[in-house]
Design a protein around this motif. Sequence first.
Motif, mmCIF file in Angstrom:
data_model
loop_
_atom_site.group_PDB
_atom_site.id
_atom_site.type_symbol
_atom_site.label_atom_id
_atom_site.label_comp_id
_atom_site.label_asym_id
_atom_site.label_seq_id
_atom_site.Cartn_x
_atom_site.Cartn_y
_atom_site.Cartn_z
ATOM 1 N N GLU A 42 51.816 -18.523 -66.844
ATOM 2 C CA GLU A 42 51.369 -18.909 -68.181
ATOM 3 C C GLU A 42 51.250 -20.427 -68.252
ATOM 4 O O GLU A 42 52.158 -21.153 -67.869
ATOM 5 N N TYR A 43 50.082 -20.901 -68.711
ATOM 6 C CA TYR A 43 49.820 -22.331 -68.831
ATOM 7 C C TYR A 43 50.205 -22.813 -70.231
ATOM 8 O O TYR A 43 50.880 -23.804 -70.401
ATOM 9 N N ASP A 44 49.727 -22.100 -71.235
ATOM 10 C CA ASP A 44 50.127 -22.330 -72.616
ATOM 11 C C ASP A 44 50.029 -20.995 -73.329
ATOM 12 O O ASP A 44 49.865 -19.964 -72.690
ATOM 13 N N GLU A 45 50.125 -20.965 -74.639
ATOM 14 C CA GLU A 45 50.152 -19.668 -75.321
ATOM 15 C C GLU A 45 48.823 -18.919 -75.302
ATOM 16 O O GLU A 45 48.784 -17.721 -75.565
ATOM 17 N N THR A 46 47.733 -19.579 -74.928
ATOM 18 C CA THR A 46 46.433 -18.890 -74.904
ATOM 19 C C THR A 46 45.806 -18.780 -73.517
ATOM 20 O O THR A 46 44.854 -18.030 -73.344
ATOM 21 N N HIS A 47 46.321 -19.513 -72.534
ATOM 22 C CA HIS A 47 45.723 -19.526 -71.195
ATOM 23 C C HIS A 47 46.782 -19.351 -70.106
ATOM 24 O O HIS A 47 47.942 -19.713 -70.301
ATOM 25 N N LYS A 64 44.327 -19.369 -56.069
ATOM 26 C CA LYS A 64 43.716 -18.651 -54.944
ATOM 27 C C LYS A 64 43.186 -17.273 -55.356
ATOM 28 O O LYS A 64 43.466 -16.272 -54.697
ATOM 29 N N PRO A 65 42.396 -17.205 -56.427
ATOM 30 C CA PRO A 65 41.893 -15.887 -56.841
ATOM 31 C C PRO A 65 40.758 -15.396 -55.946
ATOM 32 O O PRO A 65 39.927 -16.169 -55.491
ATOM 33 N N LEU A 66 40.756 -14.096 -55.682
ATOM 34 C CA LEU A 66 39.680 -13.429 -54.966
ATOM 35 C C LEU A 66 39.201 -12.267 -55.829
ATOM 36 O O LEU A 66 40.001 -11.632 -56.506
ATOM 37 N N GLN A 67 37.912 -12.004 -55.802
ATOM 38 C CA GLN A 67 37.362 -10.888 -56.558
ATOM 39 C C GLN A 67 37.279 -9.664 -55.658
ATOM 40 O O GLN A 67 36.840 -9.743 -54.515
ATOM 41 N N TRP A 109 36.620 -16.275 -55.678
ATOM 42 C CA TRP A 109 36.261 -16.185 -57.089
ATOM 43 C C TRP A 109 36.627 -17.499 -57.769
ATOM 44 O O TRP A 109 37.762 -17.940 -57.682
ATOM 45 N N MET A 110 35.671 -18.109 -58.411
ATOM 46 C CA MET A 110 35.845 -19.369 -59.130
ATOM 47 C C MET A 110 36.337 -20.466 -58.178
ATOM 48 O O MET A 110 35.733 -20.698 -57.167
ATOM 49 N N SER A 111 37.463 -21.112 -58.493
ATOM 50 C CA SER A 111 37.949 -22.214 -57.659
ATOM 51 C C SER A 111 39.384 -21.942 -57.229
ATOM 52 O O SER A 111 39.966 -20.915 -57.591
ATOM 53 N N HIS A 112 39.955 -22.869 -56.471
ATOM 54 C CA HIS A 112 41.319 -22.705 -55.947
ATOM 55 C C HIS A 112 42.314 -22.452 -57.072
ATOM 56 O O HIS A 112 43.230 -21.652 -56.921
ATOM 57 N N GLU A 113 42.161 -23.140 -58.198
ATOM 58 C CA GLU A 113 42.993 -22.886 -59.377
ATOM 59 C C GLU A 113 42.071 -22.731 -60.575
ATOM 60 O O GLU A 113 41.232 -23.575 -60.842
ATOM 61 N N THR A 114 42.219 -21.637 -61.278
ATOM 62 C CA THR A 114 41.365 -21.308 -62.411
ATOM 63 C C THR A 114 42.249 -20.971 -63.604
ATOM 64 O O THR A 114 43.342 -20.436 -63.435
#
Length: 99
Positions: free
Chosen positions: A21-26, A31-34, A51-56
């Motif tokens: 958890e980053y904050d209450e909404t995100h 290292k995400p993969l689809q 998928w996307m970038s190293h950290e999303t």
Amino acid sequence: MSIKMYKLNTSEVVVCNEIEEYDETHSSVKKPLQLLVSPGPEGFQMALIPWMSHETFLRNDSIIAYCDAPPPVEQQYIKMTTGIQIAQSNTTPNIQLVR
């Protein structure tokens, strides 16, 4: 390592370490993969692609379901993100690597 699969409201399935958890909404996804599933000659074939970038960062309300990744998906994720090949038996399904 706790590898999870997250189903998003866009119908994508993202495989990654457990999100933070980053904050209450995100939340932060590293290292995400689809996960892609398609019909093949011997049933369904699965592939993991970047998928996307190293950290999303994801909106928390975009995640509609999640579960632990099954062993073949977990093993392929580890191989793609660390380069470590985990020994597997001949009874596991084939997962193709797409880069």
